[in-house]
Scaffold this active site. Structure first.
Site, PDB file in Angstrom:
ATOM      1  N   HIS A   1      23.216  63.986 106.494  1.00  0.00           N
ATOM      2  CA  HIS A   1      22.323  65.035 106.010  1.00  0.00           C
ATOM      3  C   HIS A   1      20.880  64.550 106.166  1.00  0.00           C
ATOM      4  O   HIS A   1      20.205  64.176 105.216  1.00  0.00           O
ATOM      5  CB  HIS A   1      22.624  65.364 104.548  1.00  0.00           C
ATOM      6  CG  HIS A   1      21.927  66.589 104.064  1.00  0.00           C
ATOM      7  ND1 HIS A   1      22.509  67.483 103.197  1.00  0.00           N
ATOM      8  CD2 HIS A   1      20.702  67.090 104.318  1.00  0.00           C
ATOM      9  CE1 HIS A   1      21.668  68.467 102.932  1.00  0.00           C
ATOM     10  NE2 HIS A   1      20.564  68.241 103.607  1.00  0.00           N
TER      11      HIS A   1
ATOM     12  N   GLU B   1       8.618  73.330  91.959  1.00  0.00           N
ATOM     13  CA  GLU B   1       8.885  73.421  93.389  1.00  0.00           C
ATOM     14  C   GLU B   1       8.506  74.826  93.840  1.00  0.00           C
ATOM     15  O   GLU B   1       8.878  75.812  93.196  1.00  0.00           O
ATOM     16  CB  GLU B   1      10.354  73.170  93.708  1.00  0.00           C
ATOM     17  CG  GLU B   1      10.673  73.337  95.195  1.00  0.00           C
ATOM     18  CD  GLU B   1      12.147  73.186  95.505  1.00  0.00           C
ATOM     19  OE1 GLU B   1      12.476  72.570  96.526  1.00  0.00           O
ATOM     20  OE2 GLU B   1      12.968  73.695  94.730  1.00  0.00           O
TER      21      GLU B   1
ATOM     22  N   GLU C   1       7.877  74.241 101.739  1.00  0.00           N
ATOM     23  CA  GLU C   1       8.393  73.764 100.456  1.00  0.00           C
ATOM     24  C   GLU C   1       7.452  72.689  99.930  1.00  0.00           C
ATOM     25  O   GLU C   1       7.074  71.769 100.655  1.00  0.00           O
ATOM     26  CB  GLU C   1       9.813  73.227 100.602  1.00  0.00           C
ATOM     27  CG  GLU C   1      10.799  74.322 101.027  1.00  0.00           C
ATOM     28  CD  GLU C   1      12.242  73.837 101.097  1.00  0.00           C
ATOM     29  OE1 GLU C   1      12.460  72.615 100.937  1.00  0.00           O
ATOM     30  OE2 GLU C   1      13.133  74.674 101.312  1.00  0.00           O
TER      31      GLU C   1
ATOM     32  N   ARG D   1       6.730  70.028  96.676  1.00  0.00           N
ATOM     33  CA  ARG D   1       7.190  69.333  95.476  1.00  0.00           C
ATOM     34  C   ARG D   1       6.143  68.291  95.098  1.00  0.00           C
ATOM     35  O   ARG D   1       5.324  67.893  95.938  1.00  0.00           O
ATOM     36  CB  ARG D   1       8.540  68.657  95.717  1.00  0.00           C
ATOM     37  CG  ARG D   1       9.648  69.611  96.165  1.00  0.00           C
ATOM     38  CD  ARG D   1      10.912  68.859  96.549  1.00  0.00           C
ATOM     39  NE  ARG D   1      11.947  69.753  97.046  1.00  0.00           N
ATOM     40  CZ  ARG D   1      12.063  70.157  98.312  1.00  0.00           C
ATOM     41  NH1 ARG D   1      11.186  69.722  99.214  1.00  0.00           N
ATOM     42  NH2 ARG D   1      13.023  70.966  98.689  1.00  0.00           N
TER      43      ARG D   1
END
Length: 577
Positions: A107, A297, A443, A445
């Site tokens: 992954h 997030e 995205e 964070r």
């Protein structure tokens, strides 16, 4: 292909387009499946891998990374049943001129495990950790001993059973612990305005929780590879805490603390212009949520105006409006590809209809906004694991770049505002030319940096190659802003666009007020045609972002512990040249 603008979209009704939504879904499912393992003919195995350790079964296996951009069919693989058997395999590889690549869940995006176009006859042996290196036990009331093949799902579940947990964790539960530690995996958390770190916890990377680790290393006295355990206060341990695949760790002991119940509230009502506004703008900014809860997030779908914002907060008791969740993965609308999204992706990939990117972005936003309501998941509460883990392997697979910008907590909004403004301007400029390089999301964070004191071990060393390593010359930098851009693999102009973003980050956050480092597992070092290919970024910028002394120390330790480069590949050789 002739580029087309979003204003010239063909009608959906009555279209006889040749793509197949079912075919797309089957392709996505195939990528999500476990590696295909083919039992080896003993005679062939004996011929191609002579004198291989008895009792370690060999098989042929395909390697595919998360998004299928790096693949190799038919490599030899094995799954040793114990760390001692791993050592046997490594010594065989060294004596026969093979390299060993540890594989967990695959992954990841970057070529740290296997490089693109590795031929099936290459002397590359995959060592699968997930089948057997999965031991889990409490080493003490505040420490857990774990094999590196254990998944984050299993690890966090085991901790929860004992009233323990972590402050933050990566969203996918299928990651193996070994893979997560190799690339300094992280979640999203900084202290809220009135919050103090709880014992056994960290706001940095998972690597910062390591108390000790056991790795396969070269032993000069015995003239072979052996297992050795390193304590967190040992100098060599600092290089192994985030080793990028230049070592093979079989077991770790992690510091952990009391679990916390977390509330996660999702918002889809704050415009990007407000959330990512310039500092001092007031209103519902990302910074305001950080100050309030410390855990945020933002997922901003391409060509939309309102992000999906997740806000976590520590909540010992269930708030009246929250739904109690007793298991993770509480966003089923993102776990599986919805029909409307599959339809659009199918058209884009099979018909080269990339101009549908604005439609896809808005469809993804609408699915998320409606799904949060339909599944009662806009306000959930429960043990930390159940709100921290939310990505399954069945989600839509996108390629991603990734960077960590180190800065002072007071400058987080400035970093976010500068990046999103540049991203929005360049995306609009590309669209004006009929180009749509991004069809996924941005995205964002925010985490703390690695503080070795969090391990609560005297003399603990900081991970040398963690993107969250502190810069000793800039003690005011205590925070990292993580920035990722996701798009479908094969999207035209994506690499060109992502190169522009990378060059902007390196230029804008060059070490004066903030510093850009790469996120190891993602895409970086872009040329206009490919990731991981810009020689200046690979050879100068990345080492420079850590400092030549730190980079040289890490490279030297990894080379000394593996002088024969059994744990290596062509890309790592370029990176550590």
């Amino acid at each position: 292909m002739t580029d087309r603008s979003a204003s010239n979209l063909p009608s959906e009704a009555g279209s006889d387009a040749p793509w197949s939504r079912r075919g797309f879904l089957l392709s996505a499912a195939a990528l999500a499946a476990l590696p295909v393992l083919v039992a080896a003919d003993p005679a062939v195995a004996a011929q191609e891998l002579p004198d291989f350790p008895e009792g370690v079964a060999l098989y042929r296996s395909a390697y595919r990374n998360w998004v299928g951009e790096i693949t190799s069919d038919g490599l030899w693989a094995c799954a040793p049943e114990s760390p001692a058997r791993v050592v046997d395999v490594v010594n065989w590889a060294w004596r026969h001129g093979w390299t060993v690549r540890a594989r967990g869940a695959s992954h990841g995006w970057s070529p740290l495990t296997v490089t693109a176009h590795t031929p099936s006859d290459a002397r590359v042996l995959l060592v699968d950790t997930a089948p057997h290196l999965t031991g889990l036990s409490l080493d003490s009331p505040t420490a857990v001993r774990a094999g590196t093949g254990v998944t984050m799902d299993a690890l966090l579940g085991h901790l929860e059973e004992h009233g323990l947990g972590v402050t933050a964790a990566p969203a996918p539960g299928d990651l193996t612990l070994g893979g997560a530690l190799a690339v300094d995996a992280h979640g999203t958390a900084v202290p809220a305005a009135d919050e103090r770190r709880s014992p056994g916890h960290t706001y940095g990377s998972l690597s910062n929780l390591v108390l000790s680790l056991t790795a396969v290393v070269w032993d000069e006295d015995s003239g072979a590879y052996v297992l050795r355990t390193y304590r967190r206060d040992e100098a060599d341990c600092a290089a192994l805490l985030t080793h990028l695949g230049r070592s093979l760790v079989t077991e770790v002991v992690l510091r952990v603390g009391a679990d916390a119940n977390l509330r996660c509230v999702s918002r889809t009502d704050i415009p990007a212009a407000e959330l990512f506004a310039a500092p001092g703008s007031g209103g519902r900014t990302l910074e305001s949520f950080l100050d309030r809860t410390g855990r945020v997030e933002a997922i901003w779908f391409a060509f939309t105006e309102v992000p999906w914002l997740k806000v976590w907060s520590v909540a010992p008791t269930r708030p009246l409006t929250s739904r109690h969740v007793t298991s993770p993965y509480n966003y089923p609308f993102s776990d599986h590809v919805p029909t409307v999204v599959a339809d659009l992706v199918g058209r884009m990939t099979s018909q080269a209809a990339w101009y549908l990117a604005p439609v896809l972005g808005n469809a993804q936003y609408e699915v998320a906004a409606a799904g949060l309501v339909a599944t009662l998941s806009a306000d959930i509460w429960g043990p930390s694991k159940n709100t921290l883990l939310y990505i399954r392997p069945t989600t839509l697979r996108l390629t991603a770049n990734g960077y960590a910008v180190l800065t002072a907590r007071s400058r987080v909004q400035q970093v976010v505002s500068a990046f999103t403004s540049f991203y929005r301007e360049r995306l609009a400029a590309y669209a004006a030319l009929g180009r749509y390089p991004v069809n996924g999301s941005v995205e964002i964070r925010v985490t703390g940096l690695d503080d070795p004191a969090d391990a609560e071990v005297g003399g603990a060393r900081a991970p040398l190659l963690s993107a969250l390593r502190r810069d000793e010359s800039r003690p005011e930098w205590d925070t990292a802003v993580w920035l990722d851009v996701l798009t479908l693999p094969g999207t035209p102009h994506a690499e060109e666009f992502l190169r522009e973003l990378e060059q902007f980050l390196l230029r804008e956050f060059d070490g004066e007020d903030a510093l850009t480092r790469v996120e190891w597992s993602k895409g970086w070092a872009y040329t206009e045609d490919a990731a991981w290919s810009d020689e200046e970024v690979l050879g100068t910028v990345i080492p420079g972002s850590f400092g030549e002394t730190v980079w040289g120390q890490a490279a030297g330790v990894l080379d000394r512990l593996d002088p024969h480069r059994v744990f290596g590949n062509g890309f790592l050789d370029r990176l550590f040249r």
